[in-house]
Design an enzyme around this catalytic site. Structure first.
Site, PDB file in Angstrom:
ATOM      1  N   CYS A 106       0.734  -1.114   0.044  1.00 34.06           N
ATOM      2  CA  CYS A 106       0.066   0.095   0.000  1.00 34.06           C
ATOM      3  C   CYS A 106       0.947   1.263   0.174  1.00 34.06           C
ATOM      4  CB  CYS A 106      -1.046  -0.046   1.143  1.00 34.06           C
ATOM      5  SG  CYS A 106      -2.460   1.134   1.055  1.00 34.06           S
ATOM      6  N   HIS A 107       0.826   2.082   1.178  1.00 40.71           N
ATOM      7  CA  HIS A 107       1.385   3.409   1.156  1.00 40.71           C
ATOM      8  C   HIS A 107       3.162   3.122   1.790  1.00 40.71           C
ATOM      9  CE1 HIS A 107      -2.423   5.173   0.692  1.00 40.71           C
ATOM     10  NE2 HIS A 107      -2.003   6.297   0.302  1.00 40.71           N
TER      11      HIS A 107
END
Length: 187
Positions: A106-107
């Site tokens: 994800c991030h």
């Protein structure tokens, strides 16, 4: 194998911590929650507060010596806080310098951008990070999970919680292969 899960004291996406953690347990390995601060880490379920988890190892320096591999869970606030912490960035960078595998979802690649370890690598992430990844010298792809073996340290990345099955499967295979090559027998 001892697997480090690096998180900030607050803001990790709960499912991106708990599902990979369970995959590590299922593989028979030893997951350890690593954070810049002692105590408990506050997870989130998107924007809502989630559970808290006890920190097993407080960053005291930037060495990955005690671990065989690294998992970087996402959440927006988690990697944003980690990339502002020199010990966390140095700790992450050391896995690459010592050729140990790293998995990020994800991030989480924001921490990799800050560690300056993406030049010449191909990876995936939450789509909003693609410009940051390209600016850091990486190539962004839109895939459930991507394994990059461009350097000694294998990098396994994934886009989002919906891709957790593919992510966990990929990093477990890569960590196992890496441990077999290195002859790691730590429990």
């Amino acid at each position: 194998m001892r697997i480090a899960f690096l998180t900030a004291p607050e803001g990790v996406e709960e499912i991106e911590l708990t599902r990979p953690w369970q995959a590590v347990l299922d593989a028979g390995w030893n997951p350890r929650l690593v954070s810049p601060e002692a105590g408990r880490v506050r997870a989130f379920r998107h924007f809502d507060k989630g559970d808290t988890f006890a920190v097993d190892h407080v960053l005291a320096g930037d060495s990955s010596e005690a671990f065989d591999a690294l998992v970087l869970p996402g959440g927006v606030a988690n990697p944003d806080a980690l990339r502002m912490n020199e010990r966390a960035v140095g700790f992450t960078r050391d896995f690459f310098a010592t050729g140990k595998p790293v998995a990020a979802i994800c991030h989480a690649p924001w921490t990799l951008v800050e560690a300056d370890v993406l030049r010449g690598r191909t990876l995936t992430s939450w789509p909003s990070l693609k410009t940051d990844i390209r600016n850091a010298g990486g190539t962004w792809v839109d895939e459930e999970a991507h394994v990059c073996r461009a350097e000694a340290a294998t990098l396994i990345t994934s886009r989002k919680p919906d891709d957790l099955d593919a992510f966990c499967g990929a990093f477990v295979r890569e960590f196992a292969a890496s441990g077999a090559r290195a002859g790691s027998g730590r429990a």
